[in-house]
Scaffold this motif. Structure first.
Motif, mmCIF file in Angstrom:
data_model
loop_
_atom_site.group_PDB
_atom_site.id
_atom_site.type_symbol
_atom_site.label_atom_id
_atom_site.label_comp_id
_atom_site.label_asym_id
_atom_site.label_seq_id
_atom_site.Cartn_x
_atom_site.Cartn_y
_atom_site.Cartn_z
ATOM 1 N N THR A 177 2.437 -69.775 -67.978
ATOM 2 C CA THR A 177 1.617 -70.548 -67.064
ATOM 3 C C THR A 177 0.616 -69.668 -66.324
ATOM 4 O O THR A 177 0.833 -68.465 -66.148
ATOM 5 C CB THR A 177 2.492 -71.276 -66.031
ATOM 6 N N VAL A 178 -0.451 -70.307 -65.884
ATOM 7 C CA VAL A 178 -1.477 -69.604 -65.113
ATOM 8 C C VAL A 178 -0.869 -69.056 -63.823
ATOM 9 O O VAL A 178 -1.067 -67.886 -63.458
ATOM 10 C CB VAL A 178 -2.647 -70.550 -64.798
ATOM 11 N N GLY A 179 -0.102 -69.897 -63.128
ATOM 12 C CA GLY A 179 0.510 -69.475 -61.880
ATOM 13 C C GLY A 179 1.515 -68.352 -62.050
ATOM 14 O O GLY A 179 1.586 -67.439 -61.229
ATOM 15 N N GLY A 180 2.273 -68.411 -63.133
ATOM 16 C CA GLY A 180 3.247 -67.355 -63.391
ATOM 17 C C GLY A 180 2.595 -66.008 -63.596
ATOM 18 O O GLY A 180 3.093 -64.982 -63.126
ATOM 19 N N ASN A 181 1.453 -66.006 -64.283
ATOM 20 C CA ASN A 181 0.733 -64.755 -64.515
ATOM 21 C C ASN A 181 0.213 -64.173 -63.201
ATOM 22 O O ASN A 181 0.252 -62.955 -62.987
ATOM 23 C CB ASN A 181 -0.418 -65.003 -65.485
ATOM 24 N N LEU A 182 -0.246 -65.046 -62.316
ATOM 25 C CA LEU A 182 -0.709 -64.586 -61.002
ATOM 26 C C LEU A 182 0.444 -64.036 -60.165
ATOM 27 O O LEU A 182 0.331 -62.967 -59.558
ATOM 28 C CB LEU A 182 -1.384 -65.736 -60.265
ATOM 29 N N CYS A 183 1.555 -64.760 -60.147
ATOM 30 C CA CYS A 183 2.671 -64.361 -59.292
ATOM 31 C C CYS A 183 3.391 -63.113 -59.802
ATOM 32 O O CYS A 183 4.003 -62.384 -59.013
ATOM 33 C CB CYS A 183 3.661 -65.513 -59.148
ATOM 34 N N ALA A 184 3.339 -62.859 -61.099
ATOM 35 C CA ALA A 184 3.934 -61.640 -61.638
ATOM 36 C C ALA A 184 3.195 -60.416 -61.111
ATOM 37 O O ALA A 184 3.775 -59.333 -60.977
ATOM 38 C CB ALA A 184 3.910 -61.664 -63.162
ATOM 39 N N ALA A 185 1.893 -60.585 -60.816
ATOM 40 C CA ALA A 185 1.072 -59.544 -60.181
ATOM 41 C C ALA A 185 1.029 -58.247 -60.981
ATOM 42 O O ALA A 185 0.972 -57.159 -60.404
ATOM 43 C CB ALA A 185 1.565 -59.280 -58.757
ATOM 44 N N LEU A 186 1.035 -58.353 -62.300
ATOM 45 C CA LEU A 186 0.870 -57.170 -63.127
ATOM 46 C C LEU A 186 -0.613 -56.800 -63.172
ATOM 47 O O LEU A 186 -1.474 -57.687 -63.222
ATOM 48 C CB LEU A 186 1.386 -57.426 -64.545
ATOM 49 N N PRO A 187 -0.957 -55.511 -63.145
ATOM 50 C CA PRO A 187 -2.370 -55.129 -63.163
ATOM 51 C C PRO A 187 -3.152 -55.762 -64.313
ATOM 52 O O PRO A 187 -4.323 -56.112 -64.150
ATOM 53 C CB PRO A 187 -2.311 -53.607 -63.299
ATOM 54 N N ALA A 188 -2.501 -55.914 -65.472
ATOM 55 C CA ALA A 188 -3.189 -56.432 -66.657
ATOM 56 C C ALA A 188 -3.190 -57.953 -66.748
ATOM 57 O O ALA A 188 -3.624 -58.509 -67.758
ATOM 58 C CB ALA A 188 -2.553 -55.851 -67.927
ATOM 59 N N GLY A 189 -2.728 -58.650 -65.718
ATOM 60 C CA GLY A 189 -2.684 -60.112 -65.758
ATOM 61 C C GLY A 189 -4.066 -60.734 -65.853
ATOM 62 O O GLY A 189 -4.826 -60.694 -64.880
ATOM 63 N N PRO A 190 -4.437 -61.330 -66.995
ATOM 64 C CA PRO A 190 -5.801 -61.842 -67.158
ATOM 65 C C PRO A 190 -6.109 -63.083 -66.336
ATOM 66 O O PRO A 190 -7.275 -63.370 -66.063
ATOM 67 C CB PRO A 190 -5.898 -62.143 -68.655
ATOM 68 N N MET A 191 -5.079 -63.838 -65.919
ATOM 69 C CA MET A 191 -5.342 -64.984 -65.055
ATOM 70 C C MET A 191 -5.686 -64.521 -63.637
ATOM 71 O O MET A 191 -6.380 -65.213 -62.889
ATOM 72 C CB MET A 191 -4.152 -65.935 -65.024
ATOM 73 N N ILE A 192 -5.208 -63.344 -63.273
ATOM 74 C CA ILE A 192 -5.632 -62.713 -62.026
ATOM 75 C C ILE A 192 -7.112 -62.365 -62.122
ATOM 76 O O ILE A 192 -7.905 -62.665 -61.229
ATOM 77 C CB ILE A 192 -4.791 -61.456 -61.732
ATOM 78 N N SER A 193 -7.475 -61.732 -63.236
ATOM 79 C CA SER A 193 -8.872 -61.341 -63.462
ATOM 80 C C SER A 193 -9.792 -62.547 -63.377
ATOM 81 O O SER A 193 -10.841 -62.509 -62.720
ATOM 82 C CB SER A 193 -9.012 -60.685 -64.842
ATOM 83 N N LEU A 194 -9.400 -63.632 -64.049
ATOM 84 C CA LEU A 194 -10.221 -64.841 -64.089
ATOM 85 C C LEU A 194 -10.366 -65.455 -62.703
ATOM 86 O O LEU A 194 -11.478 -65.779 -62.259
ATOM 87 C CB LEU A 194 -9.596 -65.853 -65.043
ATOM 88 N N SER A 195 -9.251 -65.629 -62.010
ATOM 89 C CA SER A 195 -9.266 -66.284 -60.702
ATOM 90 C C SER A 195 -10.087 -65.494 -59.686
ATOM 91 O O SER A 195 -10.836 -66.071 -58.888
ATOM 92 C CB SER A 195 -7.837 -66.464 -60.181
ATOM 93 N N VAL A 196 -9.958 -64.186 -59.715
ATOM 94 C CA VAL A 196 -10.692 -63.345 -58.773
ATOM 95 C C VAL A 196 -12.177 -63.327 -59.110
ATOM 96 O O VAL A 196 -13.034 -63.488 -58.242
ATOM 97 C CB VAL A 196 -10.115 -61.920 -58.761
ATOM 98 N N ALA A 197 -12.489 -63.149 -60.405
ATOM 99 C CA ALA A 197 -13.889 -63.049 -60.819
ATOM 100 C C ALA A 197 -14.671 -64.318 -60.532
ATOM 101 O O ALA A 197 -15.877 -64.259 -60.252
ATOM 102 C CB ALA A 197 -13.970 -62.714 -62.304
ATOM 103 N N LEU A 198 -14.001 -65.471 -60.565
ATOM 104 C CA LEU A 198 -14.687 -66.740 -60.327
ATOM 105 C C LEU A 198 -14.533 -67.218 -58.880
ATOM 106 O O LEU A 198 -14.755 -68.388 -58.580
ATOM 107 C CB LEU A 198 -14.180 -67.807 -61.299
ATOM 108 N N GLY A 199 -14.153 -66.311 -57.993
ATOM 109 C CA GLY A 199 -14.078 -66.657 -56.578
ATOM 110 C C GLY A 199 -13.090 -67.749 -56.273
ATOM 111 O O GLY A 199 -13.337 -68.607 -55.408
ATOM 112 N N GLY A 200 -11.946 -67.732 -56.958
ATOM 113 C CA GLY A 200 -10.951 -68.778 -56.796
ATOM 114 C C GLY A 200 -10.264 -68.764 -55.434
ATOM 115 O O GLY A 200 -10.234 -67.741 -54.740
ATOM 116 N N THR A 201 -9.731 -69.914 -55.062
ATOM 117 C CA THR A 201 -8.927 -70.064 -53.849
ATOM 118 C C THR A 201 -7.571 -70.629 -54.247
ATOM 119 O O THR A 201 -7.499 -71.588 -55.011
ATOM 120 C CB THR A 201 -9.603 -71.018 -52.847
#
Length: 259
Positions: free
Chosen positions: A100-124
């Motif tokens: 899941t998208v949320g699981g990838n964010l919450c795992a907080a691994l440096p290589a998490g691509p859903m983190i990259s996506l959410s941050v790059a697109l100014g997500g809230t």
């Protein structure tokens, strides 16, 4: 990995169900990836019935934390940056249909691509506490280090809001690893907005960095200096000096592409 301390699975589960010793369960690909001897119960969020994607009238999108990578790619993959980040998992279709998208964010691994996506697109991000209290935090502030986030005890990630302006803006994407199908060693995304260029650095660093500059190589070099050398990750997927070199190399390419 078996979580042999778990005695109960609550499904479906919501904020009021949490108690010490519980863990929120999404796809489980991160949760079951390592020992968690303190976990006694799993609270299943996938049965909560949250719509994977909700589109606002203005074109912005709310991504449920339980949205799978496969669903995200299928419905938002028309945006190049979304498709690139989904494929950055380098995962089998089995993982795509469970993770899941949320699981990838919450795992907080440096290589998490859903983190990259959410941050790059100014997500809230919308977070909900065990008492139902809601708060919103910028995606850029959610991950604080390798495996650490701003989540409080019992708090869950409900959704990620992406503004339409960011989704439809010009972006450039670069990713590198030691091996063709290896974990990301550096993932850099550039996005043009009203203030210039926003450069998001992930995978190479222990937490995401968003650097803003006007669009010149001099400004870019100055912006990159904001990342301390100690923040570059050192593990089997790449040494810090190499990750720093990749980051600077990709940043220069992105600047040239977006200029």
């Amino acid at each position: 990995m078996d979580l042999n301390t778990v005695t109960e699975v609550i499904s479906p589960a919501g904020p009021g169900a949490w108690r010490p010793g519980d863990a929120w369960l999404g796809g489980g690909t991160a949760l079951f990836g390592e020992p968690r001897p303190d976990v006694r119960r799993l609270l299943d969020l996938t049965a909560a019935g949250w719509p994977a994607l909700t589109f606002d009238d203005d074109g912005s999108v709310e991504i449920a934390a339980t949205c799978t990578v496969a669903e995200l790619n299928e419905r938002l993959g028309k945006h190049d940056i979304v498709r690139h980040c989904c494929h950055a998992f380098l995962a089998s279709f089995k993982i795509w249909n469970v993770a899941t998208v949320g699981g990838n964010l919450c795992a907080a691994l440096p290589a998490g691509p859903m983190i990259s996506l959410s941050v790059a697109l100014g997500g809230t991000l919308l977070l909900i506490g065990p008492d139902g209290t809601e708060r919103r935090v910028p995606a850029a502030a959610f991950v604080t280090g390798e495996g650490t986030t701003v989540l409080r005890d019992g708090e869950l990630l409900r959704s990620i809001h992406l503004p339409v302006a960011a989704l439809t803006s010009r972006t450039a994407y670069r990713r590198g690893s030691l091996h063709r199908h290896g974990r990301s060693a550096a993932l850099v995304i550039g996005r043009v907005d009203a203030e210039g260029i926003a450069l998001t650095v992930t995978a190479a660093t222990s937490r995401p960095y968003v650097l803003r500059f006007s669009g010149t190589s001099h400004d870019l070099e100055a912006a990159l200096e904001a990342i301390p050398a100690s923040e570059y990750v050192d593990d089997v997927h790449g040494r810090p000096v190499w990750r720093q070199h990749l980051t600077r190399h990709y940043a220069a390419q992105i600047l040239a592409e977006l200029s």
